[in-house]
Design a protein around this motif. Structure first.
Motif, PDB file in Angstrom:
ATOM      1  N   LYS A 296       0.847  -1.205   0.000  1.00 37.74           N
ATOM      2  CA  LYS A 296       0.000   0.000   0.000  1.00 37.74           C
ATOM      3  C   LYS A 296       0.876   1.246   0.000  1.00 37.74           C
ATOM      4  CE  LYS A 296      -2.987   2.629   3.060  1.00 37.74           C
ATOM      5  NZ  LYS A 296      -3.557   2.732   4.393  1.00 37.74           N
ATOM      6  N   LYS A 297       1.925   1.204   0.795  1.00 35.35           N
ATOM      7  CA  LYS A 297       2.827   2.363   0.878  1.00 35.35           C
ATOM      8  C   LYS A 297       3.615   2.529  -0.413  1.00 35.35           C
ATOM      9  CE  LYS A 297       6.375   4.320   3.826  1.00 35.35           C
ATOM     10  NZ  LYS A 297       7.166   4.147   5.048  1.00 35.35           N
ATOM     11  N   GLN A 298       4.127   1.411  -0.973  1.00 33.82           N
ATOM     12  CA  GLN A 298       4.931   1.496  -2.199  1.00 33.82           C
ATOM     13  C   GLN A 298       4.085   1.969  -3.380  1.00 33.82           C
ATOM     14  OE1 GLN A 298       7.082  -2.064  -3.221  1.00 33.82           O
ATOM     15  NE2 GLN A 298       7.594  -1.303  -5.234  1.00 33.82           N
ATOM     16  N   LEU A 299       2.826   1.520  -3.445  1.00 35.16           N
ATOM     17  CA  LEU A 299       1.947   1.942  -4.537  1.00 35.16           C
ATOM     18  C   LEU A 299       1.337   3.324  -4.286  1.00 35.16           C
ATOM     19  CD1 LEU A 299       0.144  -1.436  -5.257  1.00 35.16           C
ATOM     20  CD2 LEU A 299       1.862  -0.321  -6.669  1.00 35.16           C
ATOM     21  N   ARG A 300       1.589   3.878  -3.108  1.00 31.56           N
ATOM     22  CA  ARG A 300       1.094   5.213  -2.720  1.00 31.56           C
ATOM     23  C   ARG A 300      -0.427   5.305  -2.812  1.00 31.56           C
ATOM     24  NH1 ARG A 300       5.977   7.234  -5.774  1.00 31.56           N
ATOM     25  NH2 ARG A 300       7.431   7.806  -4.144  1.00 31.56           N
ATOM     26  N   LEU A 301      -1.096   4.321  -2.214  1.00 33.70           N
ATOM     27  CA  LEU A 301      -2.562   4.305  -2.207  1.00 33.70           C
ATOM     28  C   LEU A 301      -3.069   5.067  -0.986  1.00 33.70           C
ATOM     29  CD1 LEU A 301      -3.169   0.525  -3.019  1.00 33.70           C
ATOM     30  CD2 LEU A 301      -3.264   2.432  -4.606  1.00 33.70           C
ATOM     31  N   ASP A 302      -4.027   5.969  -1.193  1.00 35.47           N
ATOM     32  CA  ASP A 302      -4.639   6.613  -0.046  1.00 35.47           C
ATOM     33  C   ASP A 302      -5.617   5.613   0.587  1.00 35.47           C
ATOM     34  OD1 ASP A 302      -7.642   7.811  -0.991  1.00 35.47           O
ATOM     35  OD2 ASP A 302      -6.202   7.298  -2.584  1.00 35.47           O
ATOM     36  N   ASP A 303      -6.112   5.934   1.778  1.00 39.08           N
ATOM     37  CA  ASP A 303      -6.902   4.974   2.545  1.00 39.08           C
ATOM     38  C   ASP A 303      -8.191   4.566   1.825  1.00 39.08           C
ATOM     39  OD1 ASP A 303      -6.978   3.456   5.008  1.00 39.08           O
ATOM     40  OD2 ASP A 303      -8.769   4.638   5.486  1.00 39.08           O
ATOM     41  N   ASP A 304      -8.893   5.509   1.212  1.00 41.00           N
ATOM     42  CA  ASP A 304     -10.151   5.176   0.528  1.00 41.00           C
ATOM     43  C   ASP A 304      -9.903   4.255  -0.664  1.00 41.00           C
ATOM     44  OD1 ASP A 304     -11.604   6.692   2.310  1.00 41.00           O
ATOM     45  OD2 ASP A 304     -11.512   8.512   1.073  1.00 41.00           O
ATOM     46  N   THR A 305      -8.883   4.554  -1.449  1.00 42.29           N
ATOM     47  CA  THR A 305      -8.555   3.716  -2.607  1.00 42.29           C
ATOM     48  C   THR A 305      -8.132   2.322  -2.161  1.00 42.29           C
ATOM     49  OG1 THR A 305      -7.785   5.716  -3.720  1.00 42.29           O
ATOM     50  CG2 THR A 305      -7.163   3.603  -4.703  1.00 42.29           C
ATOM     51  N   TYR A 306      -7.341   2.262  -1.110  1.00 40.82           N
ATOM     52  CA  TYR A 306      -6.871   0.983  -0.580  1.00 40.82           C
ATOM     53  C   TYR A 306      -8.051   0.122  -0.125  1.00 40.82           C
ATOM     54  CZ  TYR A 306      -4.965  -2.086   3.087  1.00 40.82           C
ATOM     55  OH  TYR A 306      -4.669  -3.150   3.893  1.00 40.82           O
ATOM     56  N   ARG A 307      -8.966   0.706   0.622  1.00 40.48           N
ATOM     57  CA  ARG A 307     -10.115  -0.064   1.123  1.00 40.48           C
ATOM     58  C   ARG A 307     -11.060  -0.462  -0.011  1.00 40.48           C
ATOM     59  NH1 ARG A 307      -9.220  -0.765   6.176  1.00 40.48           N
ATOM     60  NH2 ARG A 307      -8.214   0.832   7.421  1.00 40.48           N
ATOM     61  N   ALA A 308     -11.191   0.376  -1.020  1.00 43.24           N
ATOM     62  CA  ALA A 308     -12.007   0.013  -2.185  1.00 43.24           C
ATOM     63  C   ALA A 308     -11.365  -1.150  -2.937  1.00 43.24           C
ATOM     64  CB  ALA A 308     -12.171   1.218  -3.107  1.00 43.24           C
ATOM     65  N   LEU A 309     -10.047  -1.146  -3.045  1.00 48.22           N
ATOM     66  CA  LEU A 309      -9.339  -2.249  -3.697  1.00 48.22           C
ATOM     67  C   LEU A 309      -9.543  -3.545  -2.913  1.00 48.22           C
ATOM     68  CD1 LEU A 309      -6.002  -2.258  -5.401  1.00 48.22           C
ATOM     69  CD2 LEU A 309      -6.250  -3.836  -3.525  1.00 48.22           C
ATOM     70  N   LEU A 310      -9.451  -3.473  -1.578  1.00 48.29           N
ATOM     71  CA  LEU A 310      -9.671  -4.665  -0.756  1.00 48.29           C
ATOM     72  C   LEU A 310     -11.083  -5.206  -0.945  1.00 48.29           C
ATOM     73  CD1 LEU A 310      -8.008  -3.738   2.668  1.00 48.29           C
ATOM     74  CD2 LEU A 310      -7.055  -5.083   0.814  1.00 48.29           C
ATOM     75  N   ALA A 311     -12.056  -4.305  -0.961  1.00 45.36           N
ATOM     76  CA  ALA A 311     -13.448  -4.741  -1.131  1.00 45.36           C
ATOM     77  C   ALA A 311     -13.652  -5.364  -2.508  1.00 45.36           C
ATOM     78  CB  ALA A 311     -14.384  -3.556  -0.929  1.00 45.36           C
ATOM     79  N   ARG A 312     -13.050  -4.775  -3.533  1.00 43.67           N
ATOM     80  CA  ARG A 312     -13.208  -5.305  -4.894  1.00 43.67           C
ATOM     81  C   ARG A 312     -12.584  -6.689  -5.033  1.00 43.67           C
ATOM     82  NH1 ARG A 312      -9.770  -5.059  -9.056  1.00 43.67           N
ATOM     83  NH2 ARG A 312      -8.515  -3.424  -8.109  1.00 43.67           N
ATOM     84  N   VAL A 313     -11.403  -6.874  -4.446  1.00 37.11           N
ATOM     85  CA  VAL A 313     -10.703  -8.148  -4.569  1.00 37.11           C
ATOM     86  C   VAL A 313     -11.409  -9.255  -3.784  1.00 37.11           C
ATOM     87  CG1 VAL A 313      -8.542  -9.336  -3.996  1.00 37.11           C
ATOM     88  CG2 VAL A 313      -8.477  -7.095  -5.067  1.00 37.11           C
ATOM     89  N   THR A 314     -12.019  -8.914  -2.646  1.00 34.30           N
ATOM     90  CA  THR A 314     -12.629  -9.937  -1.795  1.00 34.30           C
ATOM     91  C   THR A 314     -14.124 -10.125  -2.014  1.00 34.30           C
ATOM     92  OG1 THR A 314     -12.930  -8.322  -0.013  1.00 34.30           O
ATOM     93  CG2 THR A 314     -10.894  -9.633   0.002  1.00 34.30           C
ATOM     94  N   GLU A 315     -14.682  -9.525  -3.064  1.00 36.14           N
ATOM     95  CA  GLU A 315     -16.113  -9.726  -3.355  1.00 36.14           C
ATOM     96  C   GLU A 315     -16.363 -11.187  -3.708  1.00 36.14           C
ATOM     97  OE1 GLU A 315     -16.868  -7.130  -6.610  1.00 36.14           O
ATOM     98  OE2 GLU A 315     -17.427  -5.468  -5.333  1.00 36.14           O
ATOM     99  N   THR A 316     -17.441 -11.748  -3.164  1.00 34.90           N
ATOM    100  CA  THR A 316     -17.790 -13.130  -3.512  1.00 34.90           C
ATOM    101  C   THR A 316     -18.518 -13.182  -4.851  1.00 34.90           C
ATOM    102  OG1 THR A 316     -19.803 -12.924  -2.182  1.00 34.90           O
ATOM    103  CG2 THR A 316     -17.868 -13.955  -1.154  1.00 34.90           C
ATOM    104  N   VAL A 317     -19.344 -12.177  -5.131  1.00 32.16           N
ATOM    105  CA  VAL A 317     -20.054 -12.068  -6.405  1.00 32.16           C
ATOM    106  C   VAL A 317     -19.633 -10.738  -7.021  1.00 32.16           C
ATOM    107  CG1 VAL A 317     -22.306 -11.909  -7.508  1.00 32.16           C
ATOM    108  CG2 VAL A 317     -22.007 -13.358  -5.494  1.00 32.16           C
ATOM    109  N   PRO A 318     -19.101 -10.756  -8.250  1.00 27.02           N
ATOM    110  CA  PRO A 318     -18.688  -9.484  -8.870  1.00 27.02           C
ATOM    111  C   PRO A 318     -19.841  -8.490  -8.943  1.00 27.02           C
ATOM    112  CG  PRO A 318     -17.882 -11.347 -10.142  1.00 27.02           C
ATOM    113  CD  PRO A 318     -18.803 -11.898  -9.092  1.00 27.02           C
ATOM    114  N   GLY A 319     -19.578  -7.257  -8.522  1.00 26.25           N
ATOM    115  CA  GLY A 319     -20.600  -6.217  -8.544  1.00 26.25           C
ATOM    116  C   GLY A 319     -21.339  -6.084  -7.229  1.00 26.25           C
ATOM    117  N   ALA A 320     -21.245  -7.062  -6.356  1.00 24.57           N
ATOM    118  CA  ALA A 320     -21.906  -6.982  -5.052  1.00 24.57           C
ATOM    119  C   ALA A 320     -21.042  -6.154  -4.111  1.00 24.57           C
ATOM    120  CB  ALA A 320     -22.111  -8.382  -4.476  1.00 24.57           C
ATOM    121  N   CYS A 321     -21.639  -5.626  -3.076  1.00 22.74           N
ATOM    122  CA  CYS A 321     -20.907  -4.786  -2.117  1.00 22.74           C
ATOM    123  C   CYS A 321     -20.644  -5.563  -0.831  1.00 22.74           C
ATOM    124  CB  CYS A 321     -21.702  -3.515  -1.819  1.00 22.74           C
ATOM    125  SG  CYS A 321     -21.892  -2.458  -3.246  1.00 22.74           S
ATOM    126  N   ASP A 322     -20.173  -6.799  -0.960  1.00 23.02           N
ATOM    127  CA  ASP A 322     -19.972  -7.605   0.237  1.00 23.02           C
ATOM    128  C   ASP A 322     -18.488  -7.882   0.515  1.00 23.02           C
ATOM    129  OD1 ASP A 322     -19.525  -9.221  -1.912  1.00 23.02           O
ATOM    130  OD2 ASP A 322     -20.585 -10.949  -1.113  1.00 23.02           O
TER     131      ASP A 322
END
Length: 163
Positions: free
Chosen positions: A19-45
């Protein structure tokens, strides 16, 4: 299991370093985590914290980071190594090896020079095999050589005018 060998802690450390090396701010980082860990693409889980993830989910996040351009430690350390330089010289375990590297760089000599000096002084083939006392004497020899090769400082003397 010690703290340093806990695989979960190692993965979390790599994620936060990424996260630090890619220079991700907190909102972008958490959105990336949510996108990668979605069980169904497009869902907000998806999960928004790496601490709550399973091992597989943390691996997925690290894979996504590498896709985005994260370089691992081996790739970054290889660029800083010189031929003949011992791996221990990059670590903080033996600071005297880093001192040897600094003295060699200062005098523009390769690591093979230090290996040869270790062989000549202590009959040991490689610098990293020297014990602390031998390593200290090697550093002293390199420092003396460095001091000899420095250009002398020119001093200006004022001539006193004749009386």
């Amino acid at each position: 299991m010690s703290r340093k060998t806990d695989p979960r802690r190692q993965q979390l450390a790599r994620i936060h370093a990424g996260k630090k090396q890619l220079r991700l701010d907190d909102d972008t980082y958490r959105a990336l985590l949510a996108r990668v860990t979605e069980t169904v693409p497009g869902a907000c889980d998806g999960l928004r914290s790496s601490a709550d993830m399973t091992t597989q989910q943390r691996n997925d996040v690290l894979r996504e980071f590498s896709r985005l351009g994260l370089r691992n430690d081996a790739q970054t350390n290889n660029k800083r190594r010189w031929p003949g330089q011992p791996e221990a010289a990059l670590m903080k375990a033996r600071p005297m090896l880093r001192k040897v590297g600094a003295l060699l760089t200062n005098s523009k000599k390769p690591w093979s020079y230090a290996h040869g000096l270790a062989k000549k002084m202590h009959q040991v083939d490689k610098v990293e095999w020297l014990n602390d006392h031998q390593l200290h004497s090697l550093v002293s020899a390199l420092q003396i050589d460095s001091n000899r090769r420095q250009t002398p400082v020119k001093t200006t003397t004022r001539k006193t005018p004749p009386c």
